[in-house]
Enzyme design. Structure first.
Site, short mmCIF file in Angstrom:
data_model
loop_
_atom_site.label_atom_id
_atom_site.label_comp_id
_atom_site.label_asym_id
_atom_site.label_seq_id
_atom_site.Cartn_x
_atom_site.Cartn_y
_atom_site.Cartn_z
CG ASP A 48 -1.84 1.15 1.32
OD1 ASP A 48 -2.69 1.26 0.41
OD2 ASP A 48 -1.72 1.95 2.26
CD GLU A 93 -2.09 2.00 -3.68
OE1 GLU A 93 -3.20 2.29 -4.16
OE2 GLU A 93 -1.80 2.18 -2.48
#
Length: 489
Positions: A355, A384
């Site tokens: 994340d 990400e």
């Protein structure tokens, strides 16, 4: 049973004289010191931390260089009152250690840490691998008691990550519907129930996943998170991006959150059930921030160390939730690597989704890749790689533009997502290729070439395996809602 305190002479700990001579603005001085490269060089520790269990003895080892002393609080049982306190001995490079002779499996404990200003803080072990309900106490666990029947070796390595077809799901949402036909609704075990049908006769549970034909299931966070009461899990709702105990499965997904071993066993049973069906498991991990830093074990044990700061001393907020972890510091990097390898080895995981990976630094991601390669080179790393506003030089950020310096690490390709359907921002009215936006054919084609001839300012990819192609994930609008909003007719 008896307690043995390790009293090895410690010459590298901060002295009482240091504290006395620097009593003015002590918190500020210490905070500046713990964030310095000098501190890392002097106190970084590369050994094992946490509860190191054998049936003959358990070693409790905590890294807390700025503490004057640390006590271990041992409880009568998991949920009863305090039984006794034991002072830990001082080990090397800022560690504190206690050796407990005998079999302490199932024992609940916490640390009481005394700091130079006289403040005493109680905290769970940051290296907890088992806890009581809602993560309130650490528990010493015999890992053998948490393995399912037939728990054997890992799956055979996959041939190539480019062959992965990934389905993302939330454990609670996947089975919670009253018409799902699942007995263990919202639980680890519900994911792998077989022979279940919806009210309309459609397959649910494991049979649905098998029918999809996917190779991997990517679970939204499964590690312990803060905002759902594990004892009343239906009273709150959260995806799990508010980490509490990074190395403990979330108790609201277990059939019995009171018993520490149940959540571990049932998570492994879920993974085993998916593996038996030929489906691999990717775990969404959230090392970039915590829910509330002041209440988290990392901040309680070494205040000021684990979180990144701006030049004015305020917490960085590239994550948008009030804090960014400082992966560039030795012990935060070690913590992430230790956690990832623990999950990979003990839960047979096949991949990790990072994340807000752009909060982390390149060296940390590369070190994780090296550590996972030693376990299984086919373990997928994806994340990400957004360029976020955190106090880290652009050349050190684990972002798409630096992908060429992170071999074996994949990035979500938001450019293809937006080319296909348009941007989700600005109320979602933007259109894309499938909704009639003109002159998008070339950009779509460029994004389908696996990084070849790709503009470096968007992503500096060196191989197709570094691009995760998608049009929808859990964030932003669903594809259906996006199309409904942006369709011009």
């Amino acid at each position: 049973m008896y307690i043995q305190v390790d009293e090895r002479k410690r010459t590298d700990v901060l002295s009482t004289t240091y504290y006395q001579d620097n009593s003015d603005n002590l918190d500020d001085r210490l905070e500046q010191f713990v964030q310095s490269p000098v501190f890392d060089k002097k106190y970084s520790f590369d050994g094992e931390l946490g509860a190191l269990y054998t049936p003959q003895r358990t070693i409790l080892r905590l890294w807390a260089p700025t503490a004057l002393s640390v006590e271990v609080i041992v409880y009568e049982s998991l949920y009863r009152k305090e039984k006794k306190r034991h002072t830990m001995g001082k080990g090397g490079r800022g560690t504190h250690e206690l050796i407990m002779i005998g079999d302490y499996a199932g024992t609940a404990y916490k640390y009481a840490i005394t700091f130079p200003d006289g403040k005493v803080v109680e905290t769970v072990d940051p290296y907890s691998y088992a806890t009581t309900a809602n993560g309130e106490r650490s528990v010493i666990m015999d890992a053998v008691n948490t393995n399912p029947k037939r728990w054997g070796a890992r799956l055979e390595p996959i041939a190539s990550p480019v062959d992965a077809i990934i389905y993302e799901l939330h454990i609670r949402d996947f089975t919670i519907s009253p018409t799902s036909g699942i007995a263990n609704k919202g639980k680890f075990l519900g994911v792998v129930e077989q022979g279940t049908l919806s009210a309309d006769g459609d397959k649910t549970g494991l049979d649905y996943l098998k029918e999809l034909g996917v190779t991997h299931v990517q679970f939204l966070p499964m590690a312990d998170f803060s905002t759902v009461n594990e004892l009343k899990p239906l009273e709150q709702y959260n995806w799990g991006y508010d980490p509490q105990n990074f190395n403990v499965p979330e108790g609201s997904y277990a059939t019995n959150p009171y018993q520490p071993e149940v959540r571990i066993l049932e998570m492994k049973e879920m993974i085993q059930g998916l593996h038996d069906a030929g489906i691999r498991v990717i775990m969404d991990v959230v090392y970039n921030h915590v829910y509330l830093p002041k209440l988290h074990a990392l901040e309680k044990t070494v205040p000021g160390y684990y979180f990144r700061r701006n030049e004015d001393g305020t917490l960085c907020n590239g994550t948008g939730v009030g804090n960014d972890t400082a992966s560039e510091r030795f012990m935060m990097r070690k913590y992430i690597i230790d956690s990832i390898t623990y999950w990979a080895k003990n839960f047979h995981l096949d991949g990790f989704r990072f994340d807000l990976m752009g909060i982390h630094d390149i060296e940390t991601m590369n070190e994780i890749r090296i550590a996972l390669d030693e376990i299984d080179p086919s373990i997928i790393m994806l994340g990400e790689g957004w360029n976020l506003n955190t106090n880290l030089p652009p050349s050190e950020k684990a972002v798409q533009q630096n992908a060429d310096r992170m071999p074996g690490v994949a990035h979500f390709n938001d450019a293809l997502r937006e080319a296909i359907k348009g941007s989700d921002f600005d109320s979602g009215n933007d259109t894309g290729f499938v909704t009639g936006k003109p002159f998008m054919e070339g950009w779509v084609a460029t994004n389908l070439q696996g990084g070849a001839y790709y503009p470096a300012n968007r992503g500096n990819y060196k191989e197709p395996a570094q691009m995760v192609q998608y049009v929808e994930a859990h964030d932003n609008l669903t594809l259906y809602d996006k199309l409904k909003i942006s369709m011009p007719w």
